[in-house]
Write an enzyme that holds these catalytic residues in place. Structure first.
Site, PDB file in Angstrom:
ATOM      1  N   THR A   1      11.022  -4.148 -20.293  1.00 37.14           N
ATOM      2  CA  THR A   1      11.358  -3.715 -21.659  1.00 37.14           C
ATOM      3  C   THR A   1      10.166  -3.068 -22.354  1.00 37.14           C
ATOM      4  O   THR A   1      10.288  -2.552 -23.464  1.00 37.14           O
ATOM      5  CB  THR A   1      11.809  -4.921 -22.512  1.00 37.14           C
ATOM      6  OG1 THR A   1      10.785  -5.923 -22.425  1.00 37.14           O
ATOM      7  CG2 THR A   1      13.117  -5.499 -22.026  1.00 37.14           C
ATOM      8  N   GLY A   2       8.992  -3.107 -21.734  1.00 40.19           N
ATOM      9  CA  GLY A   2       7.783  -2.576 -22.358  1.00 40.19           C
ATOM     10  C   GLY A   2       7.634  -1.077 -22.129  1.00 40.19           C
ATOM     11  O   GLY A   2       8.403  -0.473 -21.377  1.00 40.19           O
TER      12      GLY A   2
ATOM     13  N   VAL B   1       5.230   0.549 -20.558  1.00 38.36           N
ATOM     14  CA  VAL B   1       4.858   0.886 -19.170  1.00 38.36           C
ATOM     15  C   VAL B   1       6.029   0.603 -18.239  1.00 38.36           C
ATOM     16  O   VAL B   1       6.352   1.414 -17.361  1.00 38.36           O
ATOM     17  CB  VAL B   1       3.606   0.097 -18.720  1.00 38.36           C
ATOM     18  CG1 VAL B   1       3.335   0.335 -17.238  1.00 38.36           C
ATOM     19  CG2 VAL B   1       2.388   0.499 -19.538  1.00 38.36           C
TER      20      VAL B   1
ATOM     21  N   ARG C   1      -7.816  -7.302 -10.939  1.00 41.55           N
ATOM     22  CA  ARG C   1      -8.545  -6.078 -10.568  1.00 41.55           C
ATOM     23  C   ARG C   1      -9.897  -6.331  -9.920  1.00 41.55           C
ATOM     24  O   ARG C   1     -10.291  -5.630  -9.001  1.00 41.55           O
ATOM     25  CB  ARG C   1      -8.736  -5.191 -11.805  1.00 41.55           C
ATOM     26  CG  ARG C   1      -7.456  -4.557 -12.281  1.00 41.55           C
ATOM     27  CD  ARG C   1      -7.729  -3.672 -13.474  1.00 41.55           C
ATOM     28  NE  ARG C   1      -6.483  -3.230 -14.072  1.00 41.55           N
ATOM     29  CZ  ARG C   1      -6.313  -3.057 -15.372  1.00 41.55           C
ATOM     30  NH1 ARG C   1      -7.315  -3.274 -16.215  1.00 41.55           N
ATOM     31  NH2 ARG C   1      -5.157  -2.638 -15.846  1.00 41.55           N
TER      32      ARG C   1
ATOM     33  N   CYS D   1      -6.130   2.253 -17.565  1.00 36.78           N
ATOM     34  CA  CYS D   1      -5.795   3.670 -17.752  1.00 36.78           C
ATOM     35  C   CYS D   1      -7.025   4.561 -17.981  1.00 36.78           C
ATOM     36  O   CYS D   1      -7.066   5.703 -17.506  1.00 36.78           O
ATOM     37  CB  CYS D   1      -4.792   3.820 -18.890  1.00 36.78           C
ATOM     38  SG  CYS D   1      -5.042   2.674 -20.239  1.00 36.78           S
TER      39      CYS D   1
ATOM     40  N   SER E   1      -0.294   4.053 -27.485  1.00 31.64           N
ATOM     41  CA  SER E   1       0.653   3.545 -26.480  1.00 31.64           C
ATOM     42  C   SER E   1      -0.081   2.730 -25.425  1.00 31.64           C
ATOM     43  O   SER E   1       0.541   1.942 -24.711  1.00 31.64           O
ATOM     44  CB  SER E   1       1.443   4.684 -25.836  1.00 31.64           C
ATOM     45  OG  SER E   1       0.561   5.577 -25.191  1.00 31.64           O
TER      46      SER E   1
ATOM     47  N   ARG F   1     -10.160   3.797 -30.148  1.00 32.05           N
ATOM     48  CA  ARG F   1      -8.720   3.989 -30.352  1.00 32.05           C
ATOM     49  C   ARG F   1      -8.524   5.023 -31.445  1.00 32.05           C
ATOM     50  O   ARG F   1      -9.174   4.943 -32.506  1.00 32.05           O
ATOM     51  CB  ARG F   1      -8.097   2.664 -30.773  1.00 32.05           C
ATOM     52  CG  ARG F   1      -6.594   2.682 -30.840  1.00 32.05           C
ATOM     53  CD  ARG F   1      -5.936   2.666 -29.494  1.00 32.05           C
ATOM     54  NE  ARG F   1      -6.143   1.419 -28.781  1.00 32.05           N
ATOM     55  CZ  ARG F   1      -5.898   1.260 -27.481  1.00 32.05           C
ATOM     56  NH1 ARG F   1      -5.441   2.261 -26.746  1.00 32.05           N
ATOM     57  NH2 ARG F   1      -6.111   0.102 -26.891  1.00 32.05           N
TER      58      ARG F   1
ATOM     59  N   HIS G   1      -4.786   9.619 -23.171  1.00 37.59           N
ATOM     60  CA  HIS G   1      -6.176   9.291 -23.473  1.00 37.59           C
ATOM     61  C   HIS G   1      -7.044  10.526 -23.170  1.00 37.59           C
ATOM     62  O   HIS G   1      -6.797  11.224 -22.177  1.00 37.59           O
ATOM     63  CB  HIS G   1      -6.674   8.143 -22.600  1.00 37.59           C
ATOM     64  CG  HIS G   1      -6.005   6.825 -22.856  1.00 37.59           C
ATOM     65  ND1 HIS G   1      -5.220   6.572 -23.955  1.00 37.59           N
ATOM     66  CD2 HIS G   1      -6.046   5.661 -22.141  1.00 37.59           C
ATOM     67  CE1 HIS G   1      -4.795   5.308 -23.904  1.00 37.59           C
ATOM     68  NE2 HIS G   1      -5.277   4.749 -22.812  1.00 37.59           N
TER      69      HIS G   1
ATOM     70  N   ASN H   1      -1.605   8.201 -20.371  1.00 37.37           N
ATOM     71  CA  ASN H   1      -1.966   6.832 -20.004  1.00 37.37           C
ATOM     72  C   ASN H   1      -0.781   6.027 -19.494  1.00 37.37           C
ATOM     73  O   ASN H   1      -0.952   5.058 -18.760  1.00 37.37           O
ATOM     74  CB  ASN H   1      -2.594   6.105 -21.199  1.00 37.37           C
ATOM     75  CG  ASN H   1      -1.730   6.179 -22.444  1.00 37.37           C
ATOM     76  OD1 ASN H   1      -1.552   7.275 -22.997  1.00 37.37           O
ATOM     77  ND2 ASN H   1      -1.187   5.064 -22.877  1.00 37.37           N
TER      78      ASN H   1
HETATM   79  N1  LIG Z   1       0.167   0.883 -22.101  1.00 37.91           N
HETATM   80  C1  LIG Z   1      -0.668   1.384 -21.223  1.00 37.91           C
HETATM   81  O1  LIG Z   1      -1.113   2.538 -21.277  1.00 37.91           O
HETATM   82  C2  LIG Z   1      -1.101   0.539 -20.064  1.00 37.91           C
HETATM   83  C3  LIG Z   1      -1.827   1.137 -19.060  1.00 37.91           C
HETATM   84  C4  LIG Z   1      -2.236   0.371 -17.993  1.00 37.91           C
HETATM   85  C5  LIG Z   1      -1.898  -0.954 -17.947  1.00 37.91           C
HETATM   86  N2  LIG Z   1      -1.180  -1.520 -18.952  1.00 37.91           N
HETATM   87  C6  LIG Z   1      -0.847  -2.936 -18.842  1.00 37.91           C
HETATM   88  O2  LIG Z   1       0.558  -3.085 -18.678  1.00 37.91           O
HETATM   89  C7  LIG Z   1       0.974  -4.290 -19.286  1.00 37.91           C
HETATM   90  C8  LIG Z   1       2.128  -4.042 -20.261  1.00 37.91           C
HETATM   91  O3  LIG Z   1       1.754  -3.085 -21.198  1.00 37.91           O
HETATM   92  P1  LIG Z   1       2.800  -2.371 -22.174  1.00 37.91           P
HETATM   93  O4  LIG Z   1       2.002  -1.332 -22.839  1.00 37.91           O
HETATM   94  O5  LIG Z   1       4.050  -1.968 -21.452  1.00 37.91           O
HETATM   95  O6  LIG Z   1       3.145  -3.553 -23.218  1.00 37.91           O
HETATM   96  P2  LIG Z   1       4.448  -3.803 -24.114  1.00 37.91           P
HETATM   97  O7  LIG Z   1       5.118  -2.542 -24.488  1.00 37.91           O
HETATM   98  O8  LIG Z   1       4.000  -4.705 -25.195  1.00 37.91           O
HETATM   99  O9  LIG Z   1       5.440  -4.609 -23.140  1.00 37.91           O
HETATM  100  C9  LIG Z   1       5.154  -5.904 -22.680  1.00 37.91           C
HETATM  101  C10 LIG Z   1       6.174  -6.318 -21.624  1.00 37.91           C
HETATM  102  O10 LIG Z   1       5.799  -7.584 -21.094  1.00 37.91           O
HETATM  103  C11 LIG Z   1       6.920  -8.469 -21.160  1.00 37.91           C
HETATM  104  N3  LIG Z   1       6.518  -9.869 -21.306  1.00 37.91           N
HETATM  105  C12 LIG Z   1       5.800 -10.414 -22.317  1.00 37.91           C
HETATM  106  N4  LIG Z   1       5.671 -11.754 -22.123  1.00 37.91           N
HETATM  107  C13 LIG Z   1       6.338 -12.037 -20.982  1.00 37.91           C
HETATM  108  C14 LIG Z   1       6.589 -13.231 -20.254  1.00 37.91           C
HETATM  109  N5  LIG Z   1       6.112 -14.410 -20.659  1.00 37.91           N
HETATM  110  N6  LIG Z   1       7.301 -13.158 -19.120  1.00 37.91           N
HETATM  111  C15 LIG Z   1       7.797 -11.986 -18.689  1.00 37.91           C
HETATM  112  N7  LIG Z   1       7.605 -10.791 -19.334  1.00 37.91           N
HETATM  113  C16 LIG Z   1       6.880 -10.843 -20.464  1.00 37.91           C
HETATM  114  C17 LIG Z   1       7.675  -7.999 -22.366  1.00 37.91           C
HETATM  115  O11 LIG Z   1       8.990  -8.500 -22.307  1.00 37.91           O
HETATM  116  P3  LIG Z   1       9.813  -8.916 -23.672  1.00 37.91           P
HETATM  117  O12 LIG Z   1      10.352  -7.621 -24.190  1.00 37.91           O
HETATM  118  O13 LIG Z   1      10.854  -9.833 -23.153  1.00 37.91           O
HETATM  119  O14 LIG Z   1       8.831  -9.561 -24.594  1.00 37.91           O
HETATM  120  C18 LIG Z   1       7.589  -6.477 -22.187  1.00 37.91           C
HETATM  121  O15 LIG Z   1       8.514  -6.061 -21.222  1.00 37.91           O
HETATM  122  C19 LIG Z   1      -0.281  -4.913 -19.882  1.00 37.91           C
HETATM  123  O16 LIG Z   1      -0.831  -5.801 -18.925  1.00 37.91           O
HETATM  124  C20 LIG Z   1      -1.189  -3.746 -20.066  1.00 37.91           C
HETATM  125  O17 LIG Z   1      -2.559  -4.116 -20.045  1.00 37.91           O
HETATM  126  C21 LIG Z   1      -0.766  -0.809 -20.011  1.00 37.91           C
END
Ligand SMILES: NC(=O)c1ccc[n+]([C@@H]2O[C@H](COP(=O)([O-])OP(=O)(O)OC[C@H]3O[C@@H](n4cnc5c(N)ncnc54)[C@H](OP(=O)(O)O)[C@@H]3O)[C@@H](O)[C@H]2O)c1
Length: 359
Positions: free
Chosen positions: A14-15, A17, A102, A131, A161, A237, A244, A319
């Site tokens: 749902t996030g 990424v 990592r 990223c 993002s 940021r 980025h 990113n």
């Molecule tokens: N954004 C970027 O550019 C980027 C780049 C590289 C890596 N990342 C990494 O990717 C990850 C997610 O980032 P995002 O930007 O997609 O964040 P986000 O939009 O806040 O989404 C977070 C996701 O994690 C899920 N989640 C949270 N708590 C959970 C739990 N206890 N069990 C199972 N699922 C859970 C959420 O589900 P619910 O909707 O159910 O809460 C949602 O699907 C992070 O580790 C981040 O560091 C992000």
């Protein structure tokens, strides 16, 4: 490609990424037989719509990984720390987007066009870099392999993002509040991000750097196989939604002209040189958004370093795509192409069982 469709789990579906991962899997026609979309218990039973298709979400629990071939994790470090070993123990290969694994020496940290051979030794978990590191190392690789690197300074300009869905909503809300003369509420970041620049990404460490800055240092060293690489980073940021940007200064071992550097950069798979100051052409966050490439431009001599050993340039990438989802799917494709989906120990068991009949 495998001779059977694979069962693929997306954790954090749902996030921002996770949704991009689903999109990239479809776009690249990844051989998905069953797609299991997992998130927290809060989302179980809900649906997400990607590319016109609707998918139901289930809760990410250990049993959800039974029968999974590849699990793409992007639900934060705590979830990866807890659930990735369960997924791997059930025979899945995890490609994890969080920082949880990592720097674990038993886990390969891989950028598809830089160190794909490191995938060979995975034991069920592969880490996808941060990223900011992701878009930097393909370009540094070209310098490492030609003239060598003495020292790197990187200053980042990172989109909201990169923090996730809540940060996107916070910037939108603050822009609206500003336009209507209301106060700007900040909950995700310590200060308003709209019309601002925050030199604080992730937590502060004892050495004065932020964790984000230190990730760029340590992850670049691991991916480039340069454990002593001298690198310093300031991560900032800025109020951009996606992509980025990075200002990079490199001191090289041997001389490197901007002309040769452009040629070397352009030869790296997935890197595009956009560099024509006369026509105001250089990489832009707005143009990189939605693309998979790393864009590099503003390549010029850094006159503060003698003998043509100083180079400055600007690197931009989406990113959410190359910085996260696209690289993760590229790693999954590479694992399939090399027949390395199974962990090394499981592969060896299969090989010795088939070849020599040993126990
Ligand atoms: N954004 C970027 O550019 C980027 C780049 C590289 C890596 N990342 C990494 O990717 C990850 C997610 O980032 P995002 O930007 O997609 O964040 P986000 O939009 O806040 O989404 C977070 C996701 O994690 C899920 N989640 C949270 N708590 C959970 C739990 N206890 N069990 C199972 N699922 C859970 C959420 O589900 P619910 O909707 O159910 O809460 C949602 O699907 C992070 O580790 C981040 O560091 C992000």
């Amino acid at each position: 490609m495998p001779n059977r469709p694979l069962t693929v789990a997306v954790v954090g579906a749902t996030g921002v990424v996770g949704r991009t991962m689903i999109q990239v899997l479809f776009e690249r026609e990844f051989p998905v037989g069953e797609l299991r979309l997992l998130a927290s218990g809060r989302s179980a039973g809900r649906t997400v719509s990607v590319d016109g298709r609707t998918h139901e979400i289930a809760e990410a629990v250990p049993d959800a990984f039974d029968g999974v071939d590849i699990a793409l994790f992007s639900a934060g470090g705590d979830v990866s720390q807890e659930l990735a070993p369960h997924a791997a123990a059930r025979g899945a290969t995890v490609i994890d987007n969080s920082s949880a694994w990592r720097m674990d020496p038993t886990v390969p940290l891989v950028v598809s066009q830089v160190n794909p051979d490191d995938l060979e030794w995975h034991e069920g978990i592969v880490a996808n870099p941060n990223c900011s590191t992701m878009q930097l190392v393909p370009v540094l690789m070209a310098i490492r392999d030609s003239v060598g690197i003495e020292r790197v300074i990187v200053d980042t300009y990172q989109s909201v993002s990169g923090t996730g869905a809540d940060a996107i909503a916070e910037l939108e809300g603050q822009i609206r509040a500003h336009a209507s003369g209301q106060p700007k509420e900040a909950t995700v970041y310590p200060h308003p991000i709209a019309f601002n620049a925050l030199p604080e990404i992730d937590v502060f460490l004892d050495n004065g750097y932020t964790k984000e800055e230190w990730k760029v240092v340590t992850e670049s060293r691991k991916i480039l196989h340069l454990p002593e690489l001298r690198l310093s980073c300031t991560a900032v940021r800025i109020p951009v939604f996606v992509s980025h940007s990075e200002a990079v200064h490199v001191e090289t071992r041997e001389p490197l002209t901007p002309e040769r550097a452009r040629d070397l950069f352009g030869r790296v798979p997935g890197v595009v040189v956009e560099d024509d100051p006369a026509s105001h052409t250089y990489p832009l966050a707005s143009r990189a958004a939605g693309r998979d490439e790393v864009f590099v431009g503003r390549v010029r001599r850094d006159p503060s370093i003698p003998d043509d050993r100083g180079l400055a340039f600007w690197v931009v990438s989406d990113n959410l795509r190359k910085g996260a989802a696209t690289n993760a799917v590229e790693l999954a494709e590479a694992l399939i192409a090399r027949d390395w989906i199974r962990a090394r120990s499981r592969r060896e068991t299969v090989t010795s069982g088939v070849g020599g009949g040993s126990a």
